[in-house]
Design a protein around this motif. Structure first.
Motif, PDB file in Angstrom:
ATOM      1  N   PRO A 411       0.829  -1.216   0.000  1.00 37.16           N
ATOM      2  CA  PRO A 411       0.000   0.000   0.000  1.00 37.16           C
ATOM      3  C   PRO A 411       0.860   1.261   0.000  1.00 37.16           C
ATOM      4  O   PRO A 411       2.058   1.193   0.287  1.00 37.16           O
ATOM      5  CB  PRO A 411      -0.779  -0.098   1.322  1.00 37.16           C
ATOM      6  CG  PRO A 411      -0.450  -1.396   1.922  1.00 37.16           C
ATOM      7  CD  PRO A 411       0.765  -1.936   1.265  1.00 37.16           C
ATOM      8  N   ARG A 412       0.228   2.365  -0.311  1.00 35.45           N
ATOM      9  CA  ARG A 412       0.922   3.658  -0.193  1.00 35.45           C
ATOM     10  C   ARG A 412       0.445   4.348   1.066  1.00 35.45           C
ATOM     11  O   ARG A 412      -0.332   3.799   1.842  1.00 35.45           O
ATOM     12  CB  ARG A 412       0.661   4.497  -1.433  1.00 35.45           C
ATOM     13  CG  ARG A 412       1.381   3.919  -2.625  1.00 35.45           C
ATOM     14  CD  ARG A 412       1.454   4.881  -3.772  1.00 35.45           C
ATOM     15  NE  ARG A 412       2.306   4.323  -4.799  1.00 35.45           N
ATOM     16  CZ  ARG A 412       3.568   4.677  -5.002  1.00 35.45           C
ATOM     17  NH1 ARG A 412       4.123   5.597  -4.240  1.00 35.45           N
ATOM     18  NH2 ARG A 412       4.280   4.119  -5.964  1.00 35.45           N
ATOM     19  N   GLN A 413       0.858   5.564   1.270  1.00 31.42           N
ATOM     20  CA  GLN A 413       0.469   6.308   2.466  1.00 31.42           C
ATOM     21  C   GLN A 413       0.455   7.794   2.145  1.00 31.42           C
ATOM     22  O   GLN A 413       0.950   8.221   1.108  1.00 31.42           O
ATOM     23  CB  GLN A 413       1.486   6.081   3.583  1.00 31.42           C
ATOM     24  CG  GLN A 413       2.868   6.620   3.219  1.00 31.42           C
ATOM     25  CD  GLN A 413       3.818   6.801   4.408  1.00 31.42           C
ATOM     26  OE1 GLN A 413       3.639   6.200   5.451  1.00 31.42           O
ATOM     27  NE2 GLN A 413       4.815   7.651   4.246  1.00 31.42           N
ATOM     28  N   ILE A 414      -0.136   8.549   3.046  1.00 32.35           N
ATOM     29  CA  ILE A 414       0.003  10.005   3.004  1.00 32.35           C
ATOM     30  C   ILE A 414       0.892  10.360   4.191  1.00 32.35           C
ATOM     31  O   ILE A 414       0.545  10.069   5.343  1.00 32.35           O
ATOM     32  CB  ILE A 414      -1.376  10.703   3.104  1.00 32.35           C
ATOM     33  CG1 ILE A 414      -2.220  10.399   1.856  1.00 32.35           C
ATOM     34  CG2 ILE A 414      -1.219  12.204   3.312  1.00 32.35           C
ATOM     35  CD1 ILE A 414      -1.689  10.970   0.548  1.00 32.35           C
ATOM     36  N   TYR A 415       2.017  10.938   3.887  1.00 30.07           N
ATOM     37  CA  TYR A 415       2.992  11.261   4.941  1.00 30.07           C
ATOM     38  C   TYR A 415       2.528  12.483   5.729  1.00 30.07           C
ATOM     39  O   TYR A 415       2.136  13.494   5.134  1.00 30.07           O
ATOM     40  CB  TYR A 415       4.352  11.505   4.279  1.00 30.07           C
ATOM     41  CG  TYR A 415       5.433  11.965   5.244  1.00 30.07           C
ATOM     42  CD1 TYR A 415       5.927  11.104   6.224  1.00 30.07           C
ATOM     43  CD2 TYR A 415       5.953  13.256   5.171  1.00 30.07           C
ATOM     44  CE1 TYR A 415       6.909  11.525   7.105  1.00 30.07           C
ATOM     45  CE2 TYR A 415       6.943  13.684   6.050  1.00 30.07           C
ATOM     46  CZ  TYR A 415       7.416  12.808   7.019  1.00 30.07           C
ATOM     47  OH  TYR A 415       8.390  13.220   7.904  1.00 30.07           O
ATOM     48  N   THR A 416       2.553  12.382   7.077  1.00 22.69           N
ATOM     49  CA  THR A 416       2.107  13.514   7.908  1.00 22.69           C
ATOM     50  C   THR A 416       3.192  13.921   8.913  1.00 22.69           C
ATOM     51  O   THR A 416       2.910  14.595   9.903  1.00 22.69           O
ATOM     52  CB  THR A 416       0.819  13.151   8.693  1.00 22.69           C
ATOM     53  OG1 THR A 416       1.113  12.003   9.504  1.00 22.69           O
ATOM     54  CG2 THR A 416      -0.351  12.849   7.787  1.00 22.69           C
ATOM     55  N   GLY A 417       4.433  13.504   8.668  1.00 22.46           N
ATOM     56  CA  GLY A 417       5.517  13.796   9.619  1.00 22.46           C
ATOM     57  C   GLY A 417       6.195  15.128   9.339  1.00 22.46           C
ATOM     58  O   GLY A 417       5.711  15.959   8.558  1.00 22.46           O
ATOM     59  N   ALA A 418       7.343  15.313   9.980  1.00 21.27           N
ATOM     60  CA  ALA A 418       8.084  16.575   9.852  1.00 21.27           C
ATOM     61  C   ALA A 418       8.602  16.752   8.423  1.00 21.27           C
ATOM     62  O   ALA A 418       8.902  15.768   7.740  1.00 21.27           O
ATOM     63  CB  ALA A 418       9.265  16.552  10.814  1.00 21.27           C
ATOM     64  N   ASN A 419       8.722  18.012   7.999  1.00 17.61           N
ATOM     65  CA  ASN A 419       9.355  18.281   6.696  1.00 17.61           C
ATOM     66  C   ASN A 419      10.871  18.218   6.886  1.00 17.61           C
ATOM     67  O   ASN A 419      11.360  18.078   8.012  1.00 17.61           O
ATOM     68  CB  ASN A 419       8.903  19.641   6.159  1.00 17.61           C
ATOM     69  CG  ASN A 419       7.415  19.613   5.817  1.00 17.61           C
ATOM     70  OD1 ASN A 419       6.611  20.282   6.439  1.00 17.61           O
ATOM     71  ND2 ASN A 419       7.055  18.800   4.845  1.00 17.61           N
ATOM     72  N   GLU A 420      11.594  18.345   5.800  1.00 16.75           N
ATOM     73  CA  GLU A 420      13.045  18.172   5.884  1.00 16.75           C
ATOM     74  C   GLU A 420      13.660  19.127   6.911  1.00 16.75           C
ATOM     75  O   GLU A 420      13.299  20.295   6.987  1.00 16.75           O
ATOM     76  CB  GLU A 420      13.682  18.410   4.512  1.00 16.75           C
ATOM     77  CG  GLU A 420      15.158  18.088   4.544  1.00 16.75           C
ATOM     78  CD  GLU A 420      15.833  18.282   3.187  1.00 16.75           C
ATOM     79  OE1 GLU A 420      15.126  18.616   2.220  1.00 16.75           O
ATOM     80  OE2 GLU A 420      17.048  18.110   3.128  1.00 16.75           O
TER      81      GLU A 420
END
Ligand code: ACO
Length: 429
Positions: A411-420
Motif C-alpha cells: 500500500p501507499r500512504q500520506i505522509y504527515t511527519g516533519a518536513n526536511e
C-alpha cells in the motif's frame, strides 16, 4: 449502470472503470489512478471501502446475512458436509467426487505425523506459553523440515503435497501444544479416525485411557470448523495473501495468518468472550452494568463477541452455531453459570437502542467459545481451534493469489511527519 465513474481533481475529470462481480457487487477500479492523476492516491484506513482482489472463493452479503463457499450456502454445508470435503471445495474449487475425496482423505491421514525432532521444540517452550504463539512458530518451523516448499516453481503435485501436509499436521501441532502446556505425554495421531475424531483423540486421550468419542461433540466440532473455513478478505486472510504475495512459502504465509488471527478483535474474540463472561460473573453478574460500560465512550470496554465489520444484520454462522451450542449443552448436561450470563447479555444487548442503532449482533465467536468450553477445550486453545477451521480458507486464498499472479502487496500512504530538517548533534540538543 455506467461503465465509468467520474472523478474531478484540480479541475480535471478522470474516468475510472466500474467493475462488477457475479453477485452484482460494484467497484470503482482505481488501479491506474496515481499514474493518471500524477500522484493522487486513495486513502481508506482499515480498508473499509477497498477491495484488495477479485476472488471466486467466498461470497458474503453482510446486509442480508448470506455466506457461501464457491456458491454453496453455508447452511447446507454445515448441515451435510464433512470439514475435509469443504476444505477440498474451498481449495480446489469444486466438491470432490467420491474418488477424489477418498484420495484426499487418504493423503491427509497419511501426513498427520510430525517429525520427531519437532518434539524438542515443544519441550523448549514454557508451560505457560500461549498455544497460538507456539502454533505460529511450529507452522513456520515446518518450512525448515521441507525446504523444497520454498521453491515457488515446483510442480503442482509438489505444491499439493505441501497443502496436504499442512492440513494434516495442524491438528497434531495444535493438540501437542496443549499437551505440552499440561506437561502430559503427546498422543500420536490414529489413522483409523476421521479428522475431527483424531484431533479429539490427540487432545484428550492419555496413554493410560482412551477418549470416549461422542458423536454430538464430533458433529459440533465438524460444524464449527466448516463455519470458520473461509470468510473472504478478513484480517488474517489478507495477511496470508500479502505475505504470500512476496512469494514467501506457504508455511510462512499461514504462520503470519495465525498471528493475525490471534488478536482479540479477530479470532482471539472467542477467548475474550469467555474471559469477559468470567469477569462479569466474578463481579457479581450484573449484566446491565457491563452493557452500560460497553456503551460508555470514555470506557474502553467492548462487549466481546458483538459486532462485525461486514455483518450488519445478523451473522449466519451465529444462527447455525447457536443451535449446535444448545445440542451440545443438552447432550453434555452442562449447567454453566457463564451460560446464563451469556443469555442475559445477548437479550439485554439485542433490545438496547445503542446496539440496535449500530447493528451490533452476536457474532460466531459469541457462541463458539461456549461450545468449546462444554467440550472441554481450555480457553487459551479457542483461537487455535479457529486456526484449524480457517486453514482451508488461508490455503485457498493463497493458491488463488499465486495462480492469478497477483503483484506484491504494497500500500501507499500520506505522509504527515516533519518536513526536511537538519541533523543536530547530541551535544547541541
Ligand atoms: N461493544 C460496544 N460497542 C461496539 C462494539 C462492541 N462489541 N462493536 C462496535 N461498537 C461500536 C463502536 O464503538 C462504534 O460506535 P460509534 O459509532 O458510536 O463510534 C460502532 O459500534 C462501530 O464500531 P467500529 O469499531 O467502527 O466497527 P468496526 O467494523 O471497525 O469493528 C469489530 C468491528 C472489530 C468486530 C467490533 O465490532 C468489535 O470490536 N467487536 C468486539 C470484538 C469481536 O467480537 N470481534 C470478533 C469479530 S468476528 C471475527 O473476527 C471472527
Amino acid at each position: 449502470m455506467n461503465e465509468f465513474a467520474k472523478l474531478e481533481v484540480d479541475g480535471k475529470t478522470y474516468e475510472l472503470p466500474i467493475i462488477e462481480g457475479t453477485e452484482n457487487e460494484k467497484a470503482i477500479d482505481i488501479s491506474k489512478l496515481r499514474g493518471a492523476t500524477e500522484g493522487v492516491i486513495a486513502i481508506d484506513p482499515g480498508f473499509k471501502n477497498t477491495g484488495s482482489t477479485k476472488s471466486a472463493i467466498t461470497f458474503l452479503d453482510g446486509e442480508k446475512g448470506i455466506l457461501r463457499y464457491r456458491g454453496y450456502p453455508i447452511e447446507q454445508l454445515a448441515d451435510s458436509a464433512s470439514f475435509l470435503e469443504v476444505a477440498y471445495l474451498i481449495i480446489y474449487g469444486e466438491l470432490p467426487t467420491a474418488n477424489e475425496y477418498k484420495e484426499f482423505r487418504a493423503s491427509i491421514t497419511n501426513h498427520t505425523l510430525v517429525h520427531e525432532d519437532m518434539k524438542q521444540f515443544f519441550e523448549a517452550y514454557p508451560a505457560k506459553a500461549h498455544p497460538m504463539g507456539v502454533l505460529a512458530s511450529m507452522v513456520c518451523s515446518l518450512s525448515t523440515f521441507y525446504p523444497e516448499s520454498l521453491d515457488q516453481d515446483r510442480a503442482d503435485d509438489a505444491k499439493d503435497l505441501t497443502i496436504h501436509r499442512l492440513i494434516a499436521k495442524l491438528p497434531t501441532l495444535a493438540a501437542w501444544s496443549y499437551k505440552n502446556a499440561m506437561r502430559h505425554p503427546f498422543m500420536y495421531p490414529k489413522n483409523d479416525l476421521d479428522y475431527c475424531e483424531n484431533f479429539l483423540h490427540m487432545m484428550f486421550a492419555m496413554p493410560t485411557s482412551e477418549y470416549q468419542m461422542d458423536q454430538t461433540v464430533v458433529s459440533a466440532l465438524n460444524k464449527l470448523l466448516i463455519l470458520h473455513a473461509d470468510h473472504e478478505q478478513n484480517c488474517s486472510t489478507s495477511t496470508v495473501r500479502i505475505v504470500g504475495s512476496s512469494h514467501a512459502n506457504l508455511y510462512a504465509s499461514v504462520s503470519a495468518g495465525i498471528s493475525a488471527l490471534w488478536g482479540p478483535l479477530h479470532g482471539g474474540a472467542n477467548q475474550a468472550v469467555i474471559e469477559m463472561l468470567e469477569k462479569i460473573a466474578a463481579d457479581g453478574g450484573d449484566v446491565d452494568k457491563w452493557v452500560a460500560k460497553a456503551k460508555d465512550k470514555s470506557d474502553s470496554f467492548r462487549l466481546m463477541g458483538f459486532g462485525h465489520r461486514v455483518y450488519k444484520n445478523f451473522d449466519p454462522r451465529a444462527t447455525i452455531i447457536k443451535v449446535a451450542c444448545d445440542n451440545v449443552l443438552e447432550k453434555m448436561g452442562v449447567d454453566d453459570p457463564l451460560l446464563d450470563i451469556a443469555k442475559k447479555l445477548e437479550k439485554v444487548a439485542l433490545e438496547d437502542e445503542y446496539f440496535k442503532a449500530r447493528n451490533l449482533y452476536p457474532n460466531v465467536d459469541f457462541y463458539s467459545g461456549i461450545i468449546y468450553k462444554a467440550i472441554g477445550i481450555p480457553t487459551e486453545m479457542f483461537t487455535v481451534m479457529f486456526s484449524i477451521g480457517r486453514l482451508p480458507g488461508w490455503i485457498g486464498q493463497w493458491k488463488e493469489m499465486m495462480e492469478n499472479n497477483e503483484p506484491i502487496g504494497r500500500p501507499r500512504q500520506i505522509y504527515t511527519g516533519a518536513n526536511e530538517r537538519d541533523y543536530v548533534s547530541i551535544e547541541k540538543r
